[in-house]
Design a protein around this motif. Structure first.
Motif, PDB file in Angstrom:
ATOM      1  N   VAL A  11      -0.899 -10.330 -13.848  1.00 35.81           N
ATOM      2  CA  VAL A  11      -2.419 -10.062 -13.244  1.00 35.81           C
ATOM      3  C   VAL A  11      -2.815  -8.996 -12.568  1.00 35.81           C
ATOM      4  O   VAL A  11      -1.947  -8.284 -12.005  1.00 35.81           O
ATOM      5  CB  VAL A  11      -2.378 -11.305 -11.798  1.00 35.81           C
ATOM      6  N   VAL A  18      -1.647  -4.143  -9.533  1.00 34.58           N
ATOM      7  CA  VAL A  18      -0.622  -5.525  -9.538  1.00 34.58           C
ATOM      8  C   VAL A  18      -0.797  -6.262  -8.111  1.00 34.58           C
ATOM      9  O   VAL A  18      -0.505  -7.207  -7.880  1.00 34.58           O
ATOM     10  CB  VAL A  18       0.497  -5.113 -10.384  1.00 34.58           C
ATOM     11  N   ILE A  19      -0.871  -5.261  -7.049  1.00 33.47           N
ATOM     12  CA  ILE A  19      -0.817  -5.685  -5.750  1.00 33.47           C
ATOM     13  C   ILE A  19      -2.160  -4.909  -5.069  1.00 33.47           C
ATOM     14  O   ILE A  19      -2.750  -4.180  -5.332  1.00 33.47           O
ATOM     15  CB  ILE A  19       0.562  -5.301  -4.932  1.00 33.47           C
ATOM     16  N   ARG A  51      13.563  -5.410  -8.720  1.00 35.66           N
ATOM     17  CA  ARG A  51      14.366  -5.693  -7.462  1.00 35.66           C
ATOM     18  C   ARG A  51      13.167  -5.831  -6.451  1.00 35.66           C
ATOM     19  O   ARG A  51      13.384  -6.716  -5.706  1.00 35.66           O
ATOM     20  CB  ARG A  51      15.360  -4.455  -6.930  1.00 35.66           C
ATOM     21  N   THR A  53      10.132  -7.137  -6.449  1.00 43.13           N
ATOM     22  CA  THR A  53       9.326  -8.168  -6.823  1.00 43.13           C
ATOM     23  C   THR A  53      10.276  -9.352  -6.379  1.00 43.13           C
ATOM     24  O   THR A  53      10.125 -10.483  -5.703  1.00 43.13           O
ATOM     25  CB  THR A  53       9.071  -8.443  -8.281  1.00 43.13           C
ATOM     26  N   GLU A  56      10.720  -9.490  -2.674  1.00 40.40           N
ATOM     27  CA  GLU A  56       9.492 -10.100  -2.008  1.00 40.40           C
ATOM     28  C   GLU A  56       9.212 -11.658  -2.176  1.00 40.40           C
ATOM     29  O   GLU A  56       8.839 -12.482  -1.183  1.00 40.40           O
ATOM     30  CB  GLU A  56       8.412  -9.304  -2.434  1.00 40.40           C
ATOM     31  N   HIS A  57       9.484 -12.402  -3.421  1.00 42.64           N
ATOM     32  CA  HIS A  57       9.266 -13.488  -3.422  1.00 42.64           C
ATOM     33  C   HIS A  57      10.296 -14.471  -3.393  1.00 42.64           C
ATOM     34  O   HIS A  57      10.107 -15.778  -3.122  1.00 42.64           O
ATOM     35  CB  HIS A  57       8.537 -13.537  -5.060  1.00 42.64           C
ATOM     36  N   GLU A 169       7.666  -9.609 -16.155  1.00 42.41           N
ATOM     37  CA  GLU A 169       6.621 -10.134 -15.179  1.00 42.41           C
ATOM     38  C   GLU A 169       6.668  -9.232 -14.100  1.00 42.41           C
ATOM     39  O   GLU A 169       6.769  -9.500 -12.711  1.00 42.41           O
ATOM     40  CB  GLU A 169       7.030 -11.698 -14.807  1.00 42.41           C
ATOM     41  N   GLY A 172       5.139  -2.992 -11.437  1.00 41.76           N
ATOM     42  CA  GLY A 172       4.676  -1.886 -12.261  1.00 41.76           C
ATOM     43  C   GLY A 172       5.709  -0.848 -12.598  1.00 41.76           C
ATOM     44  O   GLY A 172       5.757  -0.313 -13.576  1.00 41.76           O
ATOM     45  N   PHE A 173       6.917  -0.831 -11.721  1.00 36.52           N
ATOM     46  CA  PHE A 173       7.984   0.028 -12.161  1.00 36.52           C
ATOM     47  C   PHE A 173       8.759  -0.354 -13.136  1.00 36.52           C
ATOM     48  O   PHE A 173       9.395   0.387 -14.138  1.00 36.52           O
ATOM     49  CB  PHE A 173       8.766   0.608 -10.715  1.00 36.52           C
ATOM     50  N   SER A 177       9.108   1.010 -16.859  1.00 33.80           N
ATOM     51  CA  SER A 177      10.415   1.318 -17.744  1.00 33.80           C
ATOM     52  C   SER A 177      10.506   0.764 -19.193  1.00 33.80           C
ATOM     53  O   SER A 177      11.003   1.428 -20.033  1.00 33.80           O
ATOM     54  CB  SER A 177      11.695   0.601 -17.075  1.00 33.80           C
TER      55      SER A 177
HETATM   56  N1  LIG Z   1       0.071  -8.805 -10.301  1.00 37.34           N
HETATM   57  C1  LIG Z   1       1.449  -9.373 -10.944  1.00 37.34           C
HETATM   58  O1  LIG Z   1       1.261  -9.872 -11.981  1.00 37.34           O
HETATM   59  C2  LIG Z   1       2.604  -8.976 -10.371  1.00 37.34           C
HETATM   60  C3  LIG Z   1       3.732  -9.513 -10.939  1.00 37.34           C
HETATM   61  C4  LIG Z   1       4.896  -9.184 -10.444  1.00 37.34           C
HETATM   62  C5  LIG Z   1       5.079  -8.496  -9.205  1.00 37.34           C
HETATM   63  N2  LIG Z   1       4.091  -8.091  -8.620  1.00 37.34           N
HETATM   64  C6  LIG Z   1       4.076  -7.358  -7.415  1.00 37.34           C
HETATM   65  O2  LIG Z   1       4.470  -6.171  -7.671  1.00 37.34           O
HETATM   66  C7  LIG Z   1       5.088  -5.614  -6.484  1.00 37.34           C
HETATM   67  C8  LIG Z   1       6.414  -4.899  -6.898  1.00 37.34           C
HETATM   68  O3  LIG Z   1       6.156  -3.946  -7.581  1.00 37.34           O
HETATM   69  P1  LIG Z   1       7.249  -2.655  -7.825  1.00 37.34           P
HETATM   70  O4  LIG Z   1       6.612  -1.770  -9.252  1.00 37.34           O
HETATM   71  O5  LIG Z   1       7.282  -1.744  -6.716  1.00 37.34           O
HETATM   72  O6  LIG Z   1       8.693  -2.911  -8.141  1.00 37.34           O
HETATM   73  P2  LIG Z   1       9.509  -3.746  -9.093  1.00 37.34           P
HETATM   74  O7  LIG Z   1       9.121  -3.355 -10.424  1.00 37.34           O
HETATM   75  O8  LIG Z   1       9.475  -5.123  -8.779  1.00 37.34           O
HETATM   76  O9  LIG Z   1      10.797  -3.137  -8.665  1.00 37.34           O
HETATM   77  C9  LIG Z   1      11.292  -1.843  -8.829  1.00 37.34           C
HETATM   78  C10 LIG Z   1      12.460  -1.764  -8.521  1.00 37.34           C
HETATM   79  O10 LIG Z   1      13.249  -2.342  -9.676  1.00 37.34           O
HETATM   80  C11 LIG Z   1      14.542  -1.476 -10.027  1.00 37.34           C
HETATM   81  N3  LIG Z   1      14.059  -0.536 -11.338  1.00 37.34           N
HETATM   82  C12 LIG Z   1      13.111  -0.903 -11.931  1.00 37.34           C
HETATM   83  N4  LIG Z   1      12.884   0.094 -13.057  1.00 37.34           N
HETATM   84  C13 LIG Z   1      14.185   0.657 -13.122  1.00 37.34           C
HETATM   85  C14 LIG Z   1      14.789   1.711 -13.846  1.00 37.34           C
HETATM   86  N5  LIG Z   1      14.209   2.354 -14.869  1.00 37.34           N
HETATM   87  N6  LIG Z   1      15.933   2.117 -13.524  1.00 37.34           N
HETATM   88  C15 LIG Z   1      16.421   1.669 -12.385  1.00 37.34           C
HETATM   89  N7  LIG Z   1      15.896   0.804 -11.645  1.00 37.34           N
HETATM   90  C16 LIG Z   1      14.688   0.345 -11.954  1.00 37.34           C
HETATM   91  C17 LIG Z   1      14.549  -0.404  -9.020  1.00 37.34           C
HETATM   92  O11 LIG Z   1      15.263  -0.958  -7.691  1.00 37.34           O
HETATM   93  P3  LIG Z   1      16.159  -0.139  -6.737  1.00 37.34           P
HETATM   94  O12 LIG Z   1      14.905   0.542  -5.863  1.00 37.34           O
HETATM   95  O13 LIG Z   1      16.819  -0.976  -6.058  1.00 37.34           O
HETATM   96  O14 LIG Z   1      16.891   0.867  -7.408  1.00 37.34           O
HETATM   97  C18 LIG Z   1      13.018  -0.290  -8.493  1.00 37.34           C
HETATM   98  O15 LIG Z   1      12.839   0.177  -7.245  1.00 37.34           O
HETATM   99  C19 LIG Z   1       5.317  -6.580  -5.678  1.00 37.34           C
HETATM  100  O16 LIG Z   1       4.513  -6.482  -4.388  1.00 37.34           O
HETATM  101  C20 LIG Z   1       4.914  -7.887  -6.544  1.00 37.34           C
HETATM  102  O17 LIG Z   1       4.219  -8.888  -5.628  1.00 37.34           O
HETATM  103  C21 LIG Z   1       2.890  -8.490  -9.212  1.00 37.34           C
END
Ligand SMILES: NC(=O)c1ccc[n+]([C@@H]2O[C@H](COP(=O)([O-])OP(=O)(O)OC[C@H]3O[C@@H](n4cnc5c(N)ncnc54)[C@H](OP(=O)(O)O)[C@@H]3O)[C@@H](O)[C@H]2O)c1
Length: 239
Positions: A11, A18-19, A51, A53, A56-57, A169, A172-173, A177
């Motif tokens: 979304v 995404v947030i 990690r 997401t 958080e959920h 799902e 963004g990080f 990747s």
């Molecule tokens: N709108 C939507 O559809 C939707 C869907 C899902 C989530 N969200 C929201 O997205 C937010 C989180 O997003 P985010 O992007 O900050 O976090 P994320 O992608 O959920 O998690 C990022 C973490 O995953 C690990 N990671 C991801 N890629 C990696 C890689 N290439 N190598 C090593 N580790 C990797 C790392 O963990 P470590 O930090 O432990 O190293 C990194 O800090 C939340 O608020 C959630 O509610 C929205």
């Protein structure tokens, strides 16, 4: 294909976030609900989140109190606790920080079934964490020594758990990747007709110190559906 077909299902606001505050606006609930309703239409038995997401959920920041001193060394080999689950919840948690206390994530609405947890780790994880996962029956796989290689990860998911399709799902990080490694086959995007306006919140595809910016990736429109209240469901493919 040696690896599963991968659909990034997300979304976003009109400005690709995404947030953010836009998700707290009353009309946004309709779109997050549609997102959940669309999920089962893909008939995928696996979904994956990063990690942040998952914390958080699902684990809600729970920290494990692990006893490190008495844990005998555990070899860095993949551990399959359940290879016949109807659904898999795959958590990308490179250093083993998620505080799981059970082996599955319970269904939280009528569109999701219970998901057996599979942790995606690097070899840097502690023996105590591996021992804890084994004790509670969580599966785990290694995606690299210090850094994750997602091509290896998804091939293992196919070979060890017979997963042929993955719903990627967020956040963004994690999406970034997969984009970097050319692993996204399809994008299913629920576009919420609100501009968030924040410049510092996470977008659909991010980069970070552990992620170089990828070359621009082409997407091709497969289908577009008008949703109620000015929203869109966009389906794009990369090939
Ligand atoms: N709108 C939507 O559809 C939707 C869907 C899902 C989530 N969200 C929201 O997205 C937010 C989180 O997003 P985010 O992007 O900050 O976090 P994320 O992608 O959920 O998690 C990022 C973490 O995953 C690990 N990671 C991801 N890629 C990696 C890689 N290439 N190598 C090593 N580790 C990797 C790392 O963990 P470590 O930090 O432990 O190293 C990194 O800090 C939340 O608020 C959630 O509610 C929205």
């Amino acid at each position: 294909m040696k690896r599963p077909y991968i659909i990034c299902h997300m979304v976003t606001s009109l400005d690709g976030k995404v947030i953010g505050d836009y998700l707290k606006v009353e009309r946004a609930a309709y779109f997050t609900d549609i997102y959940e309703k669309i999920h089962p239409r893909y008939e995928s038995k696996a979904w994956m989140c990063g990690r942040v997401t998952m914390e958080e959920h699902f684990t809600l920041g729970h920290k494990l109190d692990l006893i490190h001193e008495d844990t005998p060394p555990i070899s860095r080999t993949d551990y399959v606790a359940n290879k016949n689950a109807t659904s898999y919840a795959i958590a990308v948690d490179p250093s083993g920080r998620l505080g799981w206390t059970e082996s599955s994530i319970e269904s939280w609405n009528e569109h999701r079934t219970d998901g057996h947890i599979v942790e995606v780790l690097t070899e840097q994880v502690s023996d105590a964490y591996l021992s804890h996962l084994k004790k509670i029956g969580v599966s785990y796989i290694f995606g690299g020594k210090e850094q994750l290689n997602f091509t290896v990860v998804v091939e293992k998911l196919k070979n060890l758990f017979s997963i042929d399709k993955i719903m990627l799902e967020g956040g963004g990080f994690l999406n970034g990747s997969f984009l970097n490694e050319g692993l996204i086959d399809e994008l299913s995007l629920i576009l919420v007709p609100i501009a968030d306006g924040a410049s510092n919140s996470v977008t659909l595809f991010e980069t970070s110190p552990f992620l170089n910016k990828t070359k621009p990736v082409n997407f091709f429109l497969k289908e577009v559906k008008k949703l109620d209240d000015s929203g869109l469901w966009l389906k794009y493919v990369t090939k």
